[in-house]
Write a protein that holds these residues in place. Structure first.
Motif, PDB file in Angstrom:
ATOM      1  N   VAL A  61       0.634  -1.001  -0.076  1.00 55.52           N
ATOM      2  CA  VAL A  61      -0.239   0.095   0.106  1.00 55.52           C
ATOM      3  C   VAL A  61       1.090   0.878  -0.407  1.00 55.52           C
ATOM      4  CG1 VAL A  61      -1.887   1.272   1.398  1.00 55.52           C
ATOM      5  CG2 VAL A  61      -1.743  -0.761   0.874  1.00 55.52           C
ATOM      6  N   ALA A  62       1.576   0.526   0.439  1.00 58.73           N
ATOM      7  CA  ALA A  62       2.810   2.435   1.206  1.00 58.73           C
ATOM      8  C   ALA A  62       3.612   2.508  -0.457  1.00 58.73           C
ATOM      9  CB  ALA A  62       3.997   2.159   1.943  1.00 58.73           C
ATOM     10  N   LEU A  63       3.970   1.738  -0.994  1.00 60.31           N
ATOM     11  CA  LEU A  63       4.445   1.903  -2.531  1.00 60.31           C
ATOM     12  C   LEU A  63       3.814   2.137  -3.645  1.00 60.31           C
ATOM     13  CD1 LEU A  63       6.705  -1.833  -2.367  1.00 60.31           C
ATOM     14  CD2 LEU A  63       7.209   0.786  -2.835  1.00 60.31           C
ATOM     15  N   SER A  64       2.788   1.510  -3.387  1.00 59.34           N
ATOM     16  CA  SER A  64       1.593   2.044  -4.210  1.00 59.34           C
ATOM     17  C   SER A  64       1.278   3.816  -4.525  1.00 59.34           C
ATOM     18  CB  SER A  64       0.204   1.170  -4.098  1.00 59.34           C
ATOM     19  OG  SER A  64       0.849   0.229  -4.198  1.00 59.34           O
ATOM     20  N   VAL A  65       0.940   3.828  -2.648  1.00 58.08           N
ATOM     21  CA  VAL A  65       0.913   5.468  -2.510  1.00 58.08           C
ATOM     22  C   VAL A  65       1.739   6.770  -3.176  1.00 58.08           C
ATOM     23  CG1 VAL A  65       0.296   7.665  -1.277  1.00 58.08           C
ATOM     24  CG2 VAL A  65      -1.124   4.730  -0.525  1.00 58.08           C
ATOM     25  N   SER A  66       2.935   5.659  -2.979  1.00 59.02           N
ATOM     26  CA  SER A  66       4.185   6.579  -3.239  1.00 59.02           C
ATOM     27  C   SER A  66       3.924   6.542  -5.406  1.00 59.02           C
ATOM     28  CB  SER A  66       5.659   6.551  -2.765  1.00 59.02           C
ATOM     29  OG  SER A  66       5.917   5.740  -3.199  1.00 59.02           O
ATOM     30  N   VAL A  67       3.888   5.896  -5.598  1.00 57.80           N
ATOM     31  CA  VAL A  67       3.957   5.925  -7.129  1.00 57.80           C
ATOM     32  C   VAL A  67       3.160   6.991  -7.642  1.00 57.80           C
ATOM     33  CG1 VAL A  67       3.716   4.268  -9.062  1.00 57.80           C
ATOM     34  CG2 VAL A  67       5.073   3.251  -7.345  1.00 57.80           C
ATOM     35  N   TYR A  68       1.639   6.249  -7.044  1.00 55.15           N
ATOM     36  CA  TYR A  68       0.476   7.696  -8.028  1.00 55.15           C
ATOM     37  C   TYR A  68       0.584   8.864  -7.632  1.00 55.15           C
ATOM     38  CZ  TYR A  68      -3.848   9.151  -8.141  1.00 55.15           C
ATOM     39  OH  TYR A  68      -5.586   9.447  -8.642  1.00 55.15           O
ATOM     40  N   LYS A  70       3.511   9.867  -7.335  1.00 54.31           N
ATOM     41  CA  LYS A  70       4.645  10.573  -8.142  1.00 54.31           C
ATOM     42  C   LYS A  70       3.318  10.894  -9.276  1.00 54.31           C
ATOM     43  CE  LYS A  70       9.136   9.907  -6.560  1.00 54.31           C
ATOM     44  NZ  LYS A  70      10.576   9.173  -7.124  1.00 54.31           N
ATOM     45  N   ILE A  71       3.178   9.916  -9.825  1.00 53.71           N
ATOM     46  CA  ILE A  71       2.727  10.014 -11.536  1.00 53.71           C
ATOM     47  C   ILE A  71       1.898  11.417 -11.551  1.00 53.71           C
ATOM     48  CG2 ILE A  71       1.031   9.323 -13.126  1.00 53.71           C
ATOM     49  CD1 ILE A  71       1.790   6.615 -11.729  1.00 53.71           C
ATOM     50  N   ILE A  72       0.871  11.622 -10.626  1.00 53.19           N
ATOM     51  CA  ILE A  72      -0.066  12.652  -9.949  1.00 53.19           C
ATOM     52  C   ILE A  72       1.186  14.472 -10.013  1.00 53.19           C
ATOM     53  CG2 ILE A  72      -1.656  14.343  -8.244  1.00 53.19           C
ATOM     54  CD1 ILE A  72      -2.870  12.131 -10.009  1.00 53.19           C
ATOM     55  N   ILE A  73       1.808  14.469  -9.706  1.00 52.13           N
ATOM     56  CA  ILE A  73       2.734  15.308  -9.470  1.00 52.13           C
ATOM     57  C   ILE A  73       3.432  15.988 -10.899  1.00 52.13           C
ATOM     58  CG2 ILE A  73       5.195  16.381  -8.554  1.00 52.13           C
ATOM     59  CD1 ILE A  73       3.839  14.957  -5.996  1.00 52.13           C
ATOM     60  N   SER A  74       4.203  14.649 -11.743  1.00 53.07           N
ATOM     61  CA  SER A  74       4.963  14.611 -12.655  1.00 53.07           C
ATOM     62  C   SER A  74       3.331  15.216 -13.536  1.00 53.07           C
ATOM     63  CB  SER A  74       4.927  13.537 -13.276  1.00 53.07           C
ATOM     64  OG  SER A  74       4.713  12.927 -13.963  1.00 53.07           O
ATOM     65  N   ASN A  75       2.089  14.934 -13.689  1.00 54.00           N
ATOM     66  CA  ASN A  75       1.067  15.594 -14.784  1.00 54.00           C
ATOM     67  C   ASN A  75       0.605  16.453 -14.333  1.00 54.00           C
ATOM     68  OD1 ASN A  75       0.418  12.603 -16.201  1.00 54.00           O
ATOM     69  ND2 ASN A  75      -0.603  13.039 -14.904  1.00 54.00           N
ATOM     70  N   SER A  76       0.892  17.325 -13.369  1.00 55.07           N
ATOM     71  CA  SER A  76       0.837  19.110 -12.347  1.00 55.07           C
ATOM     72  C   SER A  76       1.713  18.978 -13.273  1.00 55.07           C
ATOM     73  CB  SER A  76       0.509  18.744 -11.238  1.00 55.07           C
ATOM     74  OG  SER A  76       1.342  18.727 -10.570  1.00 55.07           O
ATOM     75  N   GLU A  77       3.254  19.062 -13.005  1.00 57.01           N
ATOM     76  CA  GLU A  77       4.344  20.037 -13.702  1.00 57.01           C
ATOM     77  C   GLU A  77       3.990  20.042 -15.200  1.00 57.01           C
ATOM     78  OE1 GLU A  77       7.249  18.790 -10.232  1.00 57.01           O
ATOM     79  OE2 GLU A  77       7.364  17.535 -12.004  1.00 57.01           O
ATOM     80  N   GLU A  78       3.974  18.756 -15.629  1.00 58.69           N
ATOM     81  CA  GLU A  78       4.073  18.601 -16.823  1.00 58.69           C
ATOM     82  C   GLU A  78       2.176  19.911 -17.764  1.00 58.69           C
ATOM     83  OE1 GLU A  78       3.167  15.264 -19.184  1.00 58.69           O
ATOM     84  OE2 GLU A  78       4.961  14.430 -18.436  1.00 58.69           O
ATOM     85  N   ASN A  79       1.099  20.470 -16.561  1.00 60.66           N
ATOM     86  CA  ASN A  79       0.783  21.100 -17.296  1.00 60.66           C
ATOM     87  C   ASN A  79       0.833  22.235 -17.043  1.00 60.66           C
ATOM     88  OD1 ASN A  79      -1.151  19.329 -18.071  1.00 60.66           O
ATOM     89  ND2 ASN A  79      -2.786  19.027 -16.031  1.00 60.66           N
ATOM     90  N   ASN A  80       1.395  22.182 -15.752  1.00 58.61           N
ATOM     91  CA  ASN A  80       1.649  24.126 -15.491  1.00 58.61           C
ATOM     92  C   ASN A  80       3.368  24.687 -16.655  1.00 58.61           C
ATOM     93  OD1 ASN A  80       0.743  24.017 -13.206  1.00 58.61           O
ATOM     94  ND2 ASN A  80       2.054  23.761 -11.471  1.00 58.61           N
ATOM     95  N   THR A  81       4.012  23.182 -16.724  1.00 61.17           N
ATOM     96  CA  THR A  81       4.835  23.991 -18.020  1.00 61.17           C
ATOM     97  C   THR A  81       4.137  24.467 -19.328  1.00 61.17           C
ATOM     98  OG1 THR A  81       5.853  21.970 -17.000  1.00 61.17           O
ATOM     99  CG2 THR A  81       7.238  23.146 -19.232  1.00 61.17           C
ATOM    100  N   THR A  82       3.723  23.581 -19.418  1.00 55.36           N
ATOM    101  CA  THR A  82       2.559  24.153 -20.725  1.00 55.36           C
ATOM    102  C   THR A  82       1.864  25.694 -20.814  1.00 55.36           C
ATOM    103  OG1 THR A  82       1.224  21.664 -20.913  1.00 55.36           O
ATOM    104  CG2 THR A  82       0.658  23.422 -22.530  1.00 55.36           C
TER     105      THR A  82
END
Lengths: 136, 179
Positions: A61-68, A70-82
């Motif tokens: 569960v801990a690994l799943s939460v941290s990976v998930y 990270k994906i969210i953060i990276s998506n929002s970073e992409e949006n901000n960059t655009t």
């Protein structure tokens, strides 16, 4: 009178016996009572198994939460960059943006505009302080 | 292996299991005989033997090594046996000596006794001795425990034990030639 000498005559045993296999059975029963084994095989108790399963579940569960996250953060970073890219490149004019819109996008935009207009009308009718709306 | 090392193995959780199996293997037969000589009945001996080993296992961390492990275990077994037979007599509303007499009278019918007439006679003769003398006689004659060891187990001096055994033998020798 006949004499009897305990230590001179052949030894008299007690005469007590045990059932066949008694001592082997005794060992098994005692080990069961004390939760011991008479071999070197390590037995993992049910309690230990439960703890290990719980720990494994927590790790997954801990690994799943941290990976998930990270994906969210990276998506929002992409949006901000655009967004930043568009904001900082002022040479992109409204005609360039319109050219990027297809038919569906334009229809969605018109629906949103209509909704906003009807909301404004209702608010005007029900509000007593029209001045504020007009000056805003 | 030295006794101190063996005791350390009994106290160490990693080696405790194997060490206890060795202890069990070394002591179960002589301890059974010791207990059986006191409580007389096989099923009762089985219960007392189990209780003895359980007490030994549970109190290993309290064993200070001031006496030998052998003496300590025998002391526990002796106390357990005496407590058991006294309790059994009390529950039956009788005395320990009366209870033992009944048990010896029924020895012939006991499936875990294959003694002959002389052996039964000896058991009956032993019952005529005072309690402590009975114990001393059985430990010396049947189990061949040294006086020095017996002294530690029973908390009695070697001299007193020798005198007690000598008196017991004399009494029994007289009783054995009586019809």
């Amino acid at each position: 009178m006949k004499e009897f000498k305990l230590n001179e005559n052949s030894k008299i045993t007690s005469g007590f016996t045990t059932p066949e296999g008694y001592f082997d059975q005794f060992t098994i029963e005692l080990n069961n009572k004390l939760n011991l084994t008479n071999t070197e095989i390590k037995v993992v108790s049910i309690q230990t198994k439960r703890v290990l399963t719980l720990v494994a579940a927590i790790v997954v569960v801990a690994l799943s939460v941290s990976v998930y996250s990270k994906i969210i953060i990276s998506n929002s970073e992409e949006n901000n960059t655009t967004e930043n890219y568009i904001t900082n490149h002022s040479e992109i004019c409204q005609y360039d943006l319109i050219a990027l819109l297809d038919k569906n996008d334009i229809e969605n935009l018109s629906i949103e505009l209509n909704n906003n207009n009807s909301k404004n009308d209702d608010e005007f009718v029900n509000s007593n302080d029209l001045y504020n709306y007009l000056t805003e | 292996m030295e006794e101190k090392e063996f005791i350390l193995q009994l106290l160490n959780p990693k080696t405790q299991n194997n060490a206890f199996q060795k202890l069990l293997s070394d002591y179960k037969r002589p301890l059974y005989n010791h207990i059986r000589n006191i409580v007389l009945d096989h099923d009762d001996s089985n219960d007392v033997l189990q209780n003895t080993f359980i007490k030994v296992f549970q109190n290993l961390n309290k064993f200070k090594g001031e006496s030998k492990l052998y003496s300590w275990i025998y002391r526990i077994a002796t106390n357990e046996s005496i407590t058991f037979i006294n309790k059994k007599a009390k529950l039956g509303g009788t005395t320990t000596s009366v209870l033992k007499s009944k048990m010896v009278d029924n020895l012939e019918a006991d499936s875990n006794f294959d003694g002959n007439e002389i052996q039964i006679k000896l058991q009956k003769a032993i019952l005529t001795l005072p309690e402590k003398q009975q114990l001393v006689f059985k430990m010396r004659y049947f189990e061949e425990i040294k006086y020095e060891e017996m002294s530690i187990i029973l908390g009695t001096s070697v001299g007193a034990l020798k005198a007690s055994y000598h008196l017991a033998v004399k009494k029994i020798e007289i009783l054995m030639i009586k019809d």
